[in-house]
Each structure stands twice: as C-alpha cells, then as structure tokens.
Design a protein around this motif. Structure first.
Motif, PDB file in Angstrom:
ATOM      1  N   GLN A  60       0.825  -1.216   0.000  1.00  0.00           N
ATOM      2  CA  GLN A  60       0.000   0.000   0.000  1.00  0.00           C
ATOM      3  C   GLN A  60       0.854   1.259   0.000  1.00  0.00           C
ATOM      4  N   ALA A  61       1.921   1.236   0.794  1.00  0.00           N
ATOM      5  CA  ALA A  61       2.801   2.401   0.855  1.00  0.00           C
ATOM      6  C   ALA A  61       3.558   2.581  -0.460  1.00  0.00           C
ATOM      7  N   LEU A  62       3.989   1.487  -1.065  1.00  0.00           N
ATOM      8  CA  LEU A  62       4.683   1.573  -2.353  1.00  0.00           C
ATOM      9  C   LEU A  62       3.775   2.177  -3.428  1.00  0.00           C
ATOM     10  N   ALA A  63       2.522   1.711  -3.458  1.00  0.00           N
ATOM     11  CA  ALA A  63       1.590   2.205  -4.474  1.00  0.00           C
ATOM     12  C   ALA A  63       1.309   3.691  -4.295  1.00  0.00           C
ATOM     13  N   TRP A  64       1.113   4.098  -3.056  1.00  0.00           N
ATOM     14  CA  TRP A  64       0.815   5.507  -2.797  1.00  0.00           C
ATOM     15  C   TRP A  64       2.028   6.375  -3.114  1.00  0.00           C
ATOM     16  N   ARG A  65       3.224   5.900  -2.723  1.00  0.00           N
ATOM     17  CA  ARG A  65       4.430   6.682  -3.000  1.00  0.00           C
ATOM     18  C   ARG A  65       4.673   6.785  -4.505  1.00  0.00           C
ATOM     19  N   ALA A  66       4.322   5.731  -5.234  1.00  0.00           N
ATOM     20  CA  ALA A  66       4.463   5.787  -6.692  1.00  0.00           C
ATOM     21  C   ALA A  66       3.644   6.934  -7.271  1.00  0.00           C
ATOM     22  N   GLN A  67       2.404   7.078  -6.799  1.00  0.00           N
ATOM     23  CA  GLN A  67       1.548   8.159  -7.300  1.00  0.00           C
ATOM     24  C   GLN A  67       2.103   9.526  -6.930  1.00  0.00           C
ATOM     25  N   LEU A  68       2.574   9.658  -5.701  1.00  0.00           N
ATOM     26  CA  LEU A  68       3.116  10.941  -5.261  1.00  0.00           C
ATOM     27  C   LEU A  68       4.383  11.290  -6.028  1.00  0.00           C
ATOM     28  N   ARG A  69       5.249  10.307  -6.223  1.00  0.00           N
ATOM     29  CA  ARG A  69       6.471  10.578  -6.981  1.00  0.00           C
ATOM     30  C   ARG A  69       6.143  10.978  -8.419  1.00  0.00           C
ATOM     31  N   ALA A  70       5.164  10.325  -8.991  1.00  0.00           N
ATOM     32  CA  ALA A  70       4.768  10.682 -10.357  1.00  0.00           C
ATOM     33  C   ALA A  70       4.259  12.113 -10.418  1.00  0.00           C
ATOM     34  N   SER A  71       3.491  12.528  -9.408  1.00  0.00           N
ATOM     35  CA  SER A  71       2.941  13.884  -9.401  1.00  0.00           C
ATOM     36  C   SER A  71       4.037  14.935  -9.281  1.00  0.00           C
ATOM     37  N   VAL A  75       9.728  10.204 -12.368  1.00  0.00           N
ATOM     38  CA  VAL A  75       9.168   9.098 -13.148  1.00  0.00           C
ATOM     39  C   VAL A  75       9.841   7.776 -12.800  1.00  0.00           C
ATOM     40  N   GLU A  76      11.174   7.778 -12.746  1.00  0.00           N
ATOM     41  CA  GLU A  76      11.892   6.530 -12.466  1.00  0.00           C
ATOM     42  C   GLU A  76      11.527   5.998 -11.088  1.00  0.00           C
ATOM     43  N   GLY A  77      11.477   6.884 -10.111  1.00  0.00           N
ATOM     44  CA  GLY A  77      11.108   6.453  -8.761  1.00  0.00           C
ATOM     45  C   GLY A  77       9.690   5.925  -8.706  1.00  0.00           C
ATOM     46  N   ALA A  78       8.780   6.600  -9.426  1.00  0.00           N
ATOM     47  CA  ALA A  78       7.378   6.174  -9.430  1.00  0.00           C
ATOM     48  C   ALA A  78       7.225   4.794 -10.049  1.00  0.00           C
ATOM     49  N   LEU A  79       7.866   4.575 -11.189  1.00  0.00           N
ATOM     50  CA  LEU A  79       7.745   3.271 -11.858  1.00  0.00           C
ATOM     51  C   LEU A  79       8.431   2.175 -11.042  1.00  0.00           C
ATOM     52  N   SER A  80       9.538   2.514 -10.405  1.00  0.00           N
ATOM     53  CA  SER A  80      10.220   1.536  -9.548  1.00  0.00           C
ATOM     54  C   SER A  80       9.311   1.102  -8.409  1.00  0.00           C
ATOM     55  N   ASP A  81       8.610   2.065  -7.790  1.00  0.00           N
ATOM     56  CA  ASP A  81       7.688   1.728  -6.707  1.00  0.00           C
ATOM     57  C   ASP A  81       6.523   0.888  -7.215  1.00  0.00           C
ATOM     58  N   ALA A  82       5.994   1.232  -8.391  1.00  0.00           N
ATOM     59  CA  ALA A  82       4.865   0.477  -8.944  1.00  0.00           C
ATOM     60  C   ALA A  82       5.264  -0.972  -9.213  1.00  0.00           C
ATOM     61  N   ARG A  83       6.447  -1.152  -9.789  1.00  0.00           N
ATOM     62  CA  ARG A  83       6.915  -2.523 -10.070  1.00  0.00           C
ATOM     63  C   ARG A  83       7.125  -3.292  -8.770  1.00  0.00           C
ATOM     64  N   ALA A  84       7.696  -2.628  -7.764  1.00  0.00           N
ATOM     65  CA  ALA A  84       7.939  -3.289  -6.478  1.00  0.00           C
ATOM     66  C   ALA A  84       6.617  -3.667  -5.810  1.00  0.00           C
ATOM     67  N   ALA A  85       5.603  -2.821  -5.947  1.00  0.00           N
ATOM     68  CA  ALA A  85       4.294  -3.128  -5.365  1.00  0.00           C
ATOM     69  C   ALA A  85       3.686  -4.351  -6.028  1.00  0.00           C
ATOM     70  N   ILE A  86       3.820  -4.455  -7.353  1.00  0.00           N
ATOM     71  CA  ILE A  86       3.305  -5.617  -8.074  1.00  0.00           C
ATOM     72  C   ILE A  86       4.044  -6.876  -7.651  1.00  0.00           C
ATOM     73  N   GLU A  87       5.358  -6.748  -7.520  1.00  0.00           N
ATOM     74  CA  GLU A  87       6.152  -7.918  -7.102  1.00  0.00           C
ATOM     75  C   GLU A  87       5.742  -8.373  -5.704  1.00  0.00           C
ATOM     76  N   ALA A  88       5.410  -7.410  -4.844  1.00  0.00           N
ATOM     77  CA  ALA A  88       5.009  -7.762  -3.474  1.00  0.00           C
ATOM     78  C   ALA A  88       3.648  -8.439  -3.440  1.00  0.00           C
ATOM     79  N   ASP A  89       2.741  -8.047  -4.362  1.00  0.00           N
ATOM     80  CA  ASP A  89       1.401  -8.646  -4.382  1.00  0.00           C
ATOM     81  C   ASP A  89       0.870  -8.652  -5.813  1.00  0.00           C
ATOM     82  N   PRO A  90       1.248  -9.675  -6.605  1.00  0.00           N
ATOM     83  CA  PRO A  90       0.846  -9.724  -8.015  1.00  0.00           C
ATOM     84  C   PRO A  90      -0.664  -9.859  -8.214  1.00  0.00           C
ATOM     85  N   ARG A  91      -1.430 -10.147  -7.163  1.00  0.00           N
ATOM     86  CA  ARG A  91      -2.876 -10.337  -7.321  1.00  0.00           C
ATOM     87  C   ARG A  91      -3.633  -9.017  -7.343  1.00  0.00           C
ATOM     88  N   GLN A  92      -2.989  -7.939  -6.905  1.00  0.00           N
ATOM     89  CA  GLN A  92      -3.659  -6.642  -6.846  1.00  0.00           C
ATOM     90  C   GLN A  92      -3.767  -6.042  -8.254  1.00  0.00           C
TER      91      GLN A  92
END
Length: 379
Positions: A60-71, A75-92
């Motif tokens: 949850q924190a990774l996903a939220w930080r991804a959005q904030l970094r993107a805003s 970009v690199e930090g946001a996409l890195s967080d998004a990928r890490a969030a998916i890796e942590a929970d691929p079902r989301q």
C-alpha cells in the motif's frame, strides 16, 4: 478502508487517528499520511519513506508513493515503486493499472501496454481486469482493442460500471453509442450517480445543457453535498442561461470546499469549461495559499488565466508547474495554446508535440472544451 468505501469518512478518520496515536509502525505511518491534506505531498512522502524503511515490501505504501512521486515528476522512482508493489502482491489488479498510467503519462507506451498484457495474463477470467486493460488501450487511441476487452468483461458479468467504461473507450465522435451505453448502465442501476454524471457530461458536450442539468439533478438527489456535482451542474446552468441557480450552486460548492485538493478540482473544472473564471481564480489562489506551488493547481490556474486572455501570466504558471512536474501533459498543452496565441509558432509546436508524446489523446480531449493550439501564426 472499508469505512471509506462505504461512505463513512468520519468513522474512517477516527480509526486512522487512533492508529496514528499508537506505536510507530508501518501501518500507523500510513495512517498518519492519510490524515494529511491530500495536497501535502511532502508530508505524505516523509511518512511513506519511513514506513518503507521499516517494511520495504509494504504494498500500500509503495503504491501511494508511486503516485506521489509521479505527481512530482520523479518518473523513475514512481515506476520503480509500482513494479515493487506488483512484485510484493501480483494479485492486486489496480497496481498494473497504476504502472500503466504512470508509464503512459510519461510517454512510455511499451511499458504501459506490457502492464496491460501482464494484467490479463494473471487474470484471464476477471471482468475488472479486462476493463482496466481496455482503458489502457483506449488511452493510446486503440479503440478497437479497447472495445474488445470491454466486451469480454461484459460477457463475464454485465455490470453497470462496465457499460460506462464502454462508453468511455468508444470513438469520442460516436455520440449515439456512447449515450446508449450510459442509458443501459442506468437501466440496470437507476440510482447510479456515476451514470448520471457521465450522462450530464456527454449531453453538455453535445450542447444539450437543459438535459444535462436534469441528469445532474438526479445525481445530486443521491449525493446532495457533492462539490463536484454542484460545480458541474452550475456550469451547465450557466451555459443554459440560468445565472441565478448557477451562482447558488457555485456558492454552495465553494462553501463546502475546505481543502486544497477540492478547491483545485472546482477551479479546474470552471477553467477548462471557460465559466465563472474570476471565481475559479479565487479558488485556485486559495488552494495555492494552503499548499504553495502545487503543480496541478498551478496548471488549473494557468488554464483560468489562459481563458481570461492573460497569456504571460498563464505561461508563468505553466512554467512553474512544469519545473516541478516536467511530464505534466496538460501544462505543456496549455502553454502550447498560450504560445500559439502570442504568435510563437515554434514554441507552440514544441510544447504541443511534447504533450502529445506523453498523452496522445490530450488534443482531442481539450478540443471538447474548445481549447486548441492555433495554427497559421508566426512570431
């Protein structure tokens, strides 16, 4: 989260305050971030950074930080967080959509489409996943591919929200089909606020403001205190010529808008619609007083100034927004319009091309508001 989803924000806030007051844990830090004003990105980032220091795979924190970094243009930090969030929970499922949206907004088509493919591969029989993939395809103008995914979702489960999404992904010029989808959603769910909102927007787009007001009336009968709905109905009433009722709606929305994000939202809607522009400026200025130099609000004020013909002031706001968020496509496009009106075709073309590279549909969306880069002028 459940309280928020079921419309009990006060109860949600009370629980969040209790969590934040307890021992410092990743979840309590997340709760503290949630208590902050939605435009206080620096404070939220500090909370999330600390939460992720304690628990690096906290999805949850990774996903939220991804959005904030993107805003903020990271970009690199946001996409890195998004990928890490998916890796942590691929079902989301929403995480793939988050990754795709960040990638699309920054001109990374291949990564956005790869996220759609991964989402479908992991959820082949899930209707929502097909809807999400369809929205990703539609963002790149791939209307046939998008419709195929939405139709697949309807075959799995013909839910009202899917019909609204089918309306969204159709060719913008196919008005009759778009309206038919919305009407089908409302037939299946007669009190569907999102359906009436979509209907109001579409009818206003066609110029049928009286019918749009009726649609917003029905939405407000369900959600009486929605600042967004009040603003949209106020705009439709203004275009219909009912200034008295329009002013009442605008005044009520302004009275209810207490935080920077809400003030920005109602400012932006008026700015792009070209209605009540002096009031829009006041709302943007108040939003910026609460959270200075917030890029989305600078963008909104830039459009209000653009509508008022204050081109140099508009360019200054777009410049400030883009310094903090270099990939903010609306600001690039707004600045392109301003340059074109000043007669600088070269700068206008450069900004327009940059905006289209990030968001290929932005020119078509803005044209629905009568906003376009002017051609044929030279400096």
């Amino acid at each position: 989260d459940l309280y928020v989803n079921f419309g009990f924000p006060d109860k949600a806030r009370a629980l969040a305050e209790r969590a934040a007051a307890g021992p410092t844990t990743p979840m309590s830090l997340l709760s503290r971030a949630r208590l902050r004003d939605s435009a206080d990105t620096e404070g939220q980032l500090a909370d999330l950074d600390e939460a992720l220091r304690m628990s690096p795979d906290f999805g949850q924190a990774l996903a939220w930080r991804a959005q904030l970094r993107a805003s903020k243009g990271d970009v690199e930090g946001a996409l890195s967080d998004a990928r890490a969030a998916i890796e942590a929970d691929p079902r989301q499922r929403d995480l793939y959509l988050l990754q795709a949206n960040i990638a699309r907004s920054n001109g990374r088509k291949d990564e956005a489409l790869a996220a759609a493919s991964a989402l479908l591969a992991n959820n082949p029989d899930d209707g929502y996943s097909h809807v999400a993939a369809g929205k990703i395809y539609a963002a790149f103008g791939m209307h046939d591919e998008a419709l195929a995914q939405i139709d697949r979702a309807l075959a799995i489960s013909p839910e009202p929200y899917i019909y609204l999404n089918r309306s969204d992904v159709r060719d913008p010029k196919d008005f009759d089909s778009r309206l038919a989808d919305i009407e089908e959603a409302l037939r299946r769910a007669p009190n569907y606020v999102a359906g009436y909102t979509a209907k109001g927007r579409l009818l206003s787009e066609r110029g049928d403001h009286s019918a749009a007001v009726e649609a917003y009336d029905k939405a407000l009968a369900v959600e009486k205190d929605s600042t967004g709905l009040l603003t949209m109905r106020g705009i439709a009433l203004a275009r219909q010529g009912d200034r008295s009722r329009s002013e009442r709606d605008f005044a009520q929305a302004r009275q209810q808008a207490k935080d920077a994000a809400t003030l920005n939202n109602i400012c932006y809607q008026k700015a792009v619609e070209g209605v009540a522009l002096e009031r829009a400026l006041e709302e943007c200025n108040e939003s910026l007083r609460l959270v200075p130099d917030h890029p989305p609000t600078l963008d909104s004020r830039g459009y209000a100034l653009l509508r008022l013909g204050r081109l140099d002031d508009a360019i200054q706001d777009f410049d400030l927004a883009l310094r903090k968020a270099p990939e903010l496509a609306p600001s690039l496009f707004g600045r392109a319009i301003a340059w074109s009106r000043k007669g600088d075709a070269q700068k206008a073309a450069a900004d327009e091309q940059a905006a289209l590279r990030i968001d290929p549909d932005i020119a078509e969306r803005m044209s629905a508001y009568g906003l376009a880069v002017e051609s044929g002028k030279t400096s």
